[in-house]
Design a protein around this motif. Structure first.
Motif, PDB file in Angstrom:
ATOM      1  N   GLN A  96       0.820  -1.209   0.000  1.00 21.88           N
ATOM      2  CA  GLN A  96       0.000   0.000   0.000  1.00 21.88           C
ATOM      3  C   GLN A  96       0.854   1.260   0.000  1.00 21.88           C
ATOM      4  N   GLU A  97       1.993   1.227   0.698  1.00 25.97           N
ATOM      5  CA  GLU A  97       2.884   2.389   0.731  1.00 25.97           C
ATOM      6  C   GLU A  97       3.527   2.615  -0.632  1.00 25.97           C
ATOM      7  N   LEU A  98       3.943   1.517  -1.284  1.00 29.89           N
ATOM      8  CA  LEU A  98       4.563   1.639  -2.605  1.00 29.89           C
ATOM      9  C   LEU A  98       3.579   2.172  -3.641  1.00 29.89           C
ATOM     10  N   LEU A  99       2.359   1.684  -3.587  1.00 30.09           N
ATOM     11  CA  LEU A  99       1.344   2.164  -4.534  1.00 30.09           C
ATOM     12  C   LEU A  99       0.974   3.613  -4.253  1.00 30.09           C
ATOM     13  N   LYS A 100       0.931   3.966  -2.979  1.00 27.24           N
ATOM     14  CA  LYS A 100       0.599   5.334  -2.597  1.00 27.24           C
ATOM     15  C   LYS A 100       1.659   6.306  -3.102  1.00 27.24           C
ATOM     16  N   ALA A 101       2.913   5.852  -3.045  1.00 27.89           N
ATOM     17  CA  ALA A 101       4.013   6.706  -3.515  1.00 27.89           C
ATOM     18  C   ALA A 101       4.013   6.825  -5.035  1.00 27.89           C
ATOM     19  N   GLY A 102       3.366   5.880  -5.710  1.00 31.88           N
ATOM     20  CA  GLY A 102       3.251   5.919  -7.158  1.00 31.88           C
ATOM     21  C   GLY A 102       4.532   5.623  -7.897  1.00 31.88           C
ATOM     22  N   LYS A 103       5.482   4.954  -7.249  1.00 29.87           N
ATOM     23  CA  LYS A 103       6.771   4.684  -7.881  1.00 29.87           C
ATOM     24  C   LYS A 103       6.834   3.315  -8.549  1.00 29.87           C
ATOM     25  N   MET A 104       5.885   2.409  -8.210  1.00 32.22           N
ATOM     26  CA  MET A 104       5.912   1.070  -8.775  1.00 32.22           C
ATOM     27  C   MET A 104       4.498   0.649  -9.166  1.00 32.22           C
ATOM     28  N   THR A 105       4.408  -0.166 -10.183  1.00 29.02           N
ATOM     29  CA  THR A 105       3.117  -0.705 -10.604  1.00 29.02           C
ATOM     30  C   THR A 105       2.821  -1.988  -9.818  1.00 29.02           C
ATOM     31  N   VAL A 106       1.576  -2.446  -9.913  1.00 27.31           N
ATOM     32  CA  VAL A 106       1.192  -3.691  -9.243  1.00 27.31           C
ATOM     33  C   VAL A 106       2.042  -4.845  -9.754  1.00 27.31           C
ATOM     34  N   GLU A 107       2.302  -4.849 -11.055  1.00 24.67           N
ATOM     35  CA  GLU A 107       3.098  -5.932 -11.641  1.00 24.67           C
ATOM     36  C   GLU A 107       4.525  -5.920 -11.125  1.00 24.67           C
ATOM     37  N   GLN A 108       5.109  -4.739 -10.999  1.00 30.48           N
ATOM     38  CA  GLN A 108       6.485  -4.626 -10.502  1.00 30.48           C
ATOM     39  C   GLN A 108       6.585  -5.069  -9.040  1.00 30.48           C
ATOM     40  N   ILE A 109       5.574  -4.700  -8.246  1.00 25.41           N
ATOM     41  CA  ILE A 109       5.557  -5.108  -6.838  1.00 25.41           C
ATOM     42  C   ILE A 109       5.409  -6.618  -6.731  1.00 25.41           C
ATOM     43  N   ALA A 110       4.539  -7.195  -7.558  1.00 21.62           N
ATOM     44  CA  ALA A 110       4.338  -8.643  -7.555  1.00 21.62           C
ATOM     45  C   ALA A 110       5.639  -9.367  -7.882  1.00 21.62           C
ATOM     46  N   ASP A 111       6.395  -8.816  -8.848  1.00 20.36           N
ATOM     47  CA  ASP A 111       7.671  -9.429  -9.228  1.00 20.36           C
ATOM     48  C   ASP A 111       8.687  -9.300  -8.100  1.00 20.36           C
ATOM     49  N   MET A 112       8.702  -8.167  -7.431  1.00 21.85           N
ATOM     50  CA  MET A 112       9.652  -7.948  -6.352  1.00 21.85           C
ATOM     51  C   MET A 112       9.361  -8.849  -5.147  1.00 21.85           C
ATOM     52  N   LEU A 113       8.075  -8.992  -4.786  1.00 17.80           N
ATOM     53  CA  LEU A 113       7.690  -9.795  -3.621  1.00 17.80           C
ATOM     54  C   LEU A 113       7.462 -11.267  -3.965  1.00 17.80           C
ATOM     55  N   LEU A 130       5.002 -12.611  -5.657  1.00 16.85           N
ATOM     56  CA  LEU A 130       3.605 -12.942  -5.383  1.00 16.85           C
ATOM     57  C   LEU A 130       2.812 -12.827  -6.680  1.00 16.85           C
ATOM     58  N   PRO A 131       1.705 -13.566  -6.791  1.00 18.02           N
ATOM     59  CA  PRO A 131       0.828 -13.411  -7.950  1.00 18.02           C
ATOM     60  C   PRO A 131       0.249 -12.000  -7.975  1.00 18.02           C
ATOM     61  N   VAL A 132      -0.014 -11.486  -9.153  1.00 16.65           N
ATOM     62  CA  VAL A 132      -0.573 -10.141  -9.292  1.00 16.65           C
ATOM     63  C   VAL A 132      -1.895 -10.022  -8.551  1.00 16.65           C
ATOM     64  N   GLU A 133      -2.745 -11.057  -8.653  1.00 18.14           N
ATOM     65  CA  GLU A 133      -4.036 -11.017  -7.975  1.00 18.14           C
ATOM     66  C   GLU A 133      -3.878 -10.924  -6.459  1.00 18.14           C
ATOM     67  N   LYS A 134      -2.841 -11.593  -5.912  1.00 16.21           N
ATOM     68  CA  LYS A 134      -2.598 -11.548  -4.467  1.00 16.21           C
ATOM     69  C   LYS A 134      -2.169 -10.145  -4.051  1.00 16.21           C
ATOM     70  N   VAL A 135      -1.337  -9.498  -4.894  1.00 14.57           N
ATOM     71  CA  VAL A 135      -0.909  -8.130  -4.593  1.00 14.57           C
ATOM     72  C   VAL A 135      -2.108  -7.184  -4.596  1.00 14.57           C
TER      73      VAL A 135
END
Length: 212
Positions: free
Chosen positions: A177-194, A196-201
């Motif tokens: 939620q903090e990363l998305l709020k900052a607007g620096k990463m997309t859901v797909e990028q966060i999923a790849d970093m963690l 996790l599946p995109v749907e889980k993110v």
């Protein structure tokens, strides 16, 4: 139940009647043990099972059952048992009406049979699983108090484990939620970093966090 008991007892008397040798007839006594938590609300005699006009009742033989509601036995009644059934009766009579009930320390003499019976009567697999894991090879006496302590300890351990899992999930949700709020990463990028599946993110991104 009165109809069933009448048929059982009748069959036993019929068997005596069919004996070729002359024997002294013996009485047949059937006991009904009721383990339900609620009060028995079914007929306790034959007449209670039948729809009989009042003018015919004097001609119909009644037949009562010997019913014992285990959950309503008194301490005095339970103390009169001398077998492992005393422990069974104590458990059913006190498990819900006595706060903090931890069972008796009376030694269970027929351990394997006792826990198999308790599994059937309670429809609870914990009696079998804990027996197999902790009791079947135990040395020394086994009692209900030790068993319930094991149940309580297992429950606390499961609670701690669930708490840790929930903590990890909330931690990831907060990061997402903090990363998305900052607007620096997309859901797909966060999923790849963690990893996790995109749907889980997406699910964690919408999770409501509880703050102290």
């Amino acid at each position: 139940m009165p109809l069933r008991i009448l048929s059982y007892d009748g069959a036993a008397y019929r068997n005596q009647l069919n004996q070729k040798c002359k024997i002294k007839r013996y009485p047949v006594i059937t006991l009904v043990l009721y383990f339900g938590d609620g009060e028995w609300n079914k007929p306790k005699n034959l007449l209670g099972c039948l729809d009989i006009p009042e003018n015919l009742k004097p001609y119909v033989n009644d037949y009562k059952i010997n019913l014992f509601e285990i959950c309503r036995l008194t301490d005095e009644q339970i103390s009169k048992f001398r077998s492992d059934f005393k422990i069974v009766a104590d458990y059913f009579a006190k498990r819900k009406r006595v706060p903090g009930y931890h069972g008796t320390k009376d030694t269970i003499r027929h351990v394997d049979e006792f826990f198999k019976l308790m599994k059937v009567l309670t429809n609870d697999n914990k009696f079998e699983s804990i027996y197999n894991e902790n009791i079947s090879n135990a040395k020394g006496g086994v009692n209900m108090c030790d068993f319930l302590d094991t149940v309580e300890a297992r429950g606390k351990a499961a609670g701690r484990s669930e708490g840790k899992i929930e903590g990890k999930i909330e931690g990831k949700a907060e990061i997402i939620q903090e990363l998305l709020k900052a607007g620096k990463m997309t859901v797909e990028q966060i999923a790849d970093m963690l990893r996790l599946p995109v749907e889980k993110v997406k699910e964690l991104a919408e999770m409501v966090l509880v703050t102290a």
